[in-house]
Design a protein around this motif. Structure first.
Motif, short mmCIF file in Angstrom:
data_model
loop_
_atom_site.label_atom_id
_atom_site.label_comp_id
_atom_site.label_asym_id
_atom_site.label_seq_id
_atom_site.Cartn_x
_atom_site.Cartn_y
_atom_site.Cartn_z
N THR A 1 0.84 -1.20 0.00
CA THR A 1 0.00 0.00 0.00
C THR A 1 0.87 1.25 0.00
O THR A 1 0.49 2.29 0.54
N LYS A 2 2.06 1.15 -0.60
CA LYS A 2 2.95 2.30 -0.62
C LYS A 2 2.56 3.31 -1.71
O LYS A 2 3.05 4.43 -1.72
N ILE A 3 1.69 2.90 -2.66
CA ILE A 3 1.22 3.81 -3.70
C ILE A 3 0.07 4.62 -3.10
O ILE A 3 -1.07 4.16 -3.02
N ILE A 4 0.38 5.84 -2.69
CA ILE A 4 -0.54 6.61 -1.85
C ILE A 4 -1.86 6.90 -2.56
O ILE A 4 -2.93 6.87 -1.93
N HIS A 5 -1.83 7.17 -3.87
CA HIS A 5 -3.07 7.56 -4.55
C HIS A 5 -4.08 6.41 -4.61
O HIS A 5 -5.26 6.64 -4.90
N MET A 6 -3.65 5.18 -4.32
CA MET A 6 -4.57 4.05 -4.32
C MET A 6 -5.33 3.92 -2.99
O MET A 6 -6.28 3.15 -2.88
N LEU A 7 -4.92 4.68 -1.98
CA LEU A 7 -5.59 4.65 -0.69
C LEU A 7 -6.75 5.63 -0.72
O LEU A 7 -6.57 6.84 -0.64
N ALA A 8 -7.96 5.10 -0.82
CA ALA A 8 -9.13 5.95 -1.05
C ALA A 8 -9.35 6.97 0.06
O ALA A 8 -9.76 8.10 -0.19
N ALA A 9 -9.07 6.58 1.31
CA ALA A 9 -9.34 7.47 2.44
C ALA A 9 -8.26 8.52 2.64
O ALA A 9 -8.42 9.41 3.48
N ARG A 10 -7.19 8.43 1.87
CA ARG A 10 -6.06 9.34 2.07
C ARG A 10 -6.46 10.81 1.88
O ARG A 10 -6.10 11.67 2.68
N ASP A 11 -7.20 11.10 0.82
CA ASP A 11 -7.51 12.50 0.51
C ASP A 11 -8.97 12.70 0.13
O ASP A 11 -9.32 13.67 -0.55
N LYS A 12 -9.84 11.78 0.57
CA LYS A 12 -11.26 11.90 0.22
C LYS A 12 -12.12 11.91 1.48
O LYS A 12 -11.79 11.27 2.48
N THR A 13 -13.22 12.63 1.39
CA THR A 13 -14.17 12.64 2.50
C THR A 13 -15.02 11.37 2.44
O THR A 13 -15.04 10.65 1.43
N LEU A 14 -15.74 11.12 3.51
CA LEU A 14 -16.62 9.95 3.56
C LEU A 14 -17.68 10.03 2.47
O LEU A 14 -18.01 9.03 1.83
N GLU A 15 -18.20 11.22 2.23
CA GLU A 15 -19.23 11.39 1.20
C GLU A 15 -18.64 11.15 -0.19
O GLU A 15 -19.30 10.53 -1.05
N GLU A 16 -17.43 11.60 -0.43
CA GLU A 16 -16.79 11.35 -1.72
C GLU A 16 -16.57 9.86 -1.94
O GLU A 16 -16.79 9.34 -3.05
N MET A 17 -16.17 9.16 -0.90
CA MET A 17 -15.98 7.71 -1.02
C MET A 17 -17.32 7.00 -1.26
O MET A 17 -17.39 6.05 -2.03
N ARG A 18 -18.36 7.48 -0.61
CA ARG A 18 -19.69 6.88 -0.81
C ARG A 18 -20.11 6.98 -2.28
O ARG A 18 -20.64 6.03 -2.86
N ARG A 19 -19.86 8.11 -2.88
CA ARG A 19 -20.22 8.30 -4.29
C ARG A 19 -19.36 7.44 -5.21
O ARG A 19 -19.84 6.91 -6.21
N ILE A 20 -18.08 7.29 -4.86
CA ILE A 20 -17.16 6.50 -5.67
C ILE A 20 -17.62 5.05 -5.77
O ILE A 20 -17.52 4.42 -6.83
N VAL A 21 -18.14 4.51 -4.67
CA VAL A 21 -18.50 3.09 -4.66
C VAL A 21 -19.93 2.83 -5.14
O VAL A 21 -20.42 1.71 -5.04
N GLY A 22 -20.60 3.85 -5.66
CA GLY A 22 -21.92 3.62 -6.24
C GLY A 22 -23.08 4.15 -5.43
O GLY A 22 -24.22 3.72 -5.62
N SER A 23 -22.79 5.04 -4.50
CA SER A 23 -23.82 5.73 -3.70
C SER A 23 -24.73 4.79 -2.91
O SER A 23 -25.96 4.83 -3.05
N PRO A 24 -24.17 3.93 -2.06
CA PRO A 24 -25.03 3.21 -1.13
C PRO A 24 -25.70 4.21 -0.19
O PRO A 24 -25.28 5.37 -0.09
#
Length: 460
Positions: free
Chosen positions: A404-427
């Motif tokens: 997990t050394k490739i930082i941009h692959m870590l979703a929570a690194r620079d995204k809010t919870l709402e942004e992550m929710r939308r990324i995964v299909g808006s549960p």
């Protein structure tokens, strides 16, 4: 993340080595390798192969290898690409003879150590850190006239990172075992038929009928020979910092963790810990008016059971996993990982159709699997979907054996919870157990953990 095994002096050492490696194939299928010490001829024979399948042990090079001591390794690449050259065990050859090393972990100061070896005319041919470890040990033996135990100790002082390893030299009738001063990765001692065995997880002992004895301590160097097991040396330890992600994801649920607990030790299964993490997640982020709790198979099952029991919600296994595909987390290529996840999971539609469901997983790091599951569940007719992770948001890269050394692959690194929710299909909702709650559950069962991937506090 890799897995290792070591056996000394057992008449079934080769068979047990293969069985033990097969039992931890969840730790990596990129390559498999074994090395055998033949004492009478003072030789070490090595066999390696890419892609760990059940046909590996039928190949000629694996069938013909013999010896008094065996070490084995399965690999999930964290240093160096997937190739036969990077497969372990690694060896170093010189005027003194041949040594072989199999290691689980990751070395942070690899470039500096490569330069050191190059300056002292010790060649490293792979891009894997285990060959650097092997080269450093050989340097201290050959050029500084150290004993094997002394050489391992000097190497450990130079290396910054995680090392849990087994070692052999063709001029000594013994097996050596050593662990870095933080104890990041698991390393265990067991006994089978009065012979010692080394493993990454206790499920390996179960596979061959061995009895789990203890962990190898951080900074400890052990020698196993006909005289038994002895502590050959120690390097100074700043305290145990065992990877908490081993708890929540890596290890098999039936494997036992041995943790310091008030001056004594406590043994607890990963299943029990993950179930308790599910309970804590339910307390922090309950789902109201939910029809079903569904686990993300298979590592999410214990947490989902704990979550469902805590909230008194029916539990159903509505997501079926193709077991032969393996862990998609190990795949670093995004397109390949997404395609594998789509192939791996299938939904039992009549269970979820028209229902409000909560999917519980052990963790969610890159979110590709979560996104696939959300899509499949909506396609299957779920009325509403909630997602809960029984591990905190994975915000920081791991330098101690996780890819997990490739930082941009870590979703929570620079995204809010709402942004992550939308990324995964808006549960309908998406939540992670808090870092505080996760720590409380882990420390309920013992002390001495690394939480750096969650809180950014890297051990010194």
């Amino acid at each position: 993340m890799c897995g290792i095994v070591g056996l000394y002096g057992h008449e079934s050492a080769r068979l047990f080595c293969y069985q033990a490696l097969w039992s931890i194939r969840h730790r990596g299928k990129g390559s498999i390798g074994v090395a055998a010490l033949h004492v009478a001829s003072n030789t070490i024979t090595i066999a390696k192969q890419l892609d760990f399948t059940d046909k590996v042990f039928q190949s000629e090079n694996f069938l013909e290898i013999e010896g008094k001591a065996f070490i084995g390794h399965i690999r999930w690449p964290t240093q160096g690409k997937k190739s036969k050259r990077n497969a372990q065990p690694h060896y170093t050859q010189g005027s003194r003879g041949r040594i072989a090393v199999a290691s689980n972990g990751d070395v942070r100061n690899l470039d500096k150590l490569r330069k050191f070896l190059d300056e002292h005319e010790i060649r490293v041919y792979s891009s894997n850190d285990a060959e650097v470890i092997s080269g450093l040990i050989y340097y201290f033996i050959d050029q500084k006239q150290k004993t094997i135990a002394e050489a391992i100790a000097e190497m450990l002082k130079m290396v910054n990172g995680a090392i849990s390893a087994v070692f052999m030299a063709d001029w000594e009738d013994a097996l050596y075992v050593f662990r870095d001063s933080h104890g990041f990765r698991p390393l265990l001692v067991g006994v089978v038929d009065n012979r010692y065995m080394i493993a990454s997880e206790t499920c390996q002992f179960d596979k061959v009928g061995a009895r789990f004895m203890r962990e190898v301590d951080p900074g400890e160097i052990i020698k196993i020979s006909d005289e038994g097991l002895q502590v050959a040396a120690r390097v100074k330890s700043t305290g145990r910092h065992f990877c908490s992600f081993e708890y929540s994801y890596f290890q098999r649920p039936d494997s036992i963790i041995q943790t310091p607990n008030g001056g004594a030790t406590r043994e607890v299964s990963n299943y029990t810990i993950r179930k308790e993490l599910g309970v804590q997640t339910a307390r922090e982020f309950p789902v109201i008016n939910c029809d079903l709790v569904i686990p993300s198979p298979r590592s999410g099952i214990p947490a989902a059971i704990g979550f469902a029991q805590e909230l008194n919600i029916p539990y159903e296994e509505a997501i079926i996993s193709e077991g032969d595909i393996g862990r998609t987390f190990i795949e670093s290529n995004v397109k390949n990982r997404t395609a594998l996840a789509r192939k791996k999971y299938h939904i039992i539609e009549d269970i979820v159709r028209g229902k409000v469901v909560c999917v519980v997983d052990d963790s969610a790091v890159k979110l590709l699997t979560v996104s696939t599951l959300m899509t499949l569940l909506f396609e299957a007719g779920a009325k509403a979907i909630h997602f809960r992770s029984a591990a905190p948001m994975y915000k920081n890269p791991c330098y101690y054996g996780v890819e997990t050394k490739i930082i941009h692959m870590l979703a929570a690194r620079d995204k809010t919870l709402e942004e992550m929710r939308r990324i995964v299909g808006s549960p309908d909702s998406l939540q992670f157990i808090s870092a505080t709650g996760f720590r409380q559950v882990c420390e309920k069962f013992g002390t001495g953990f690394c939480f750096a991937c969650f809180d950014g506090n890297y051990p010194e």
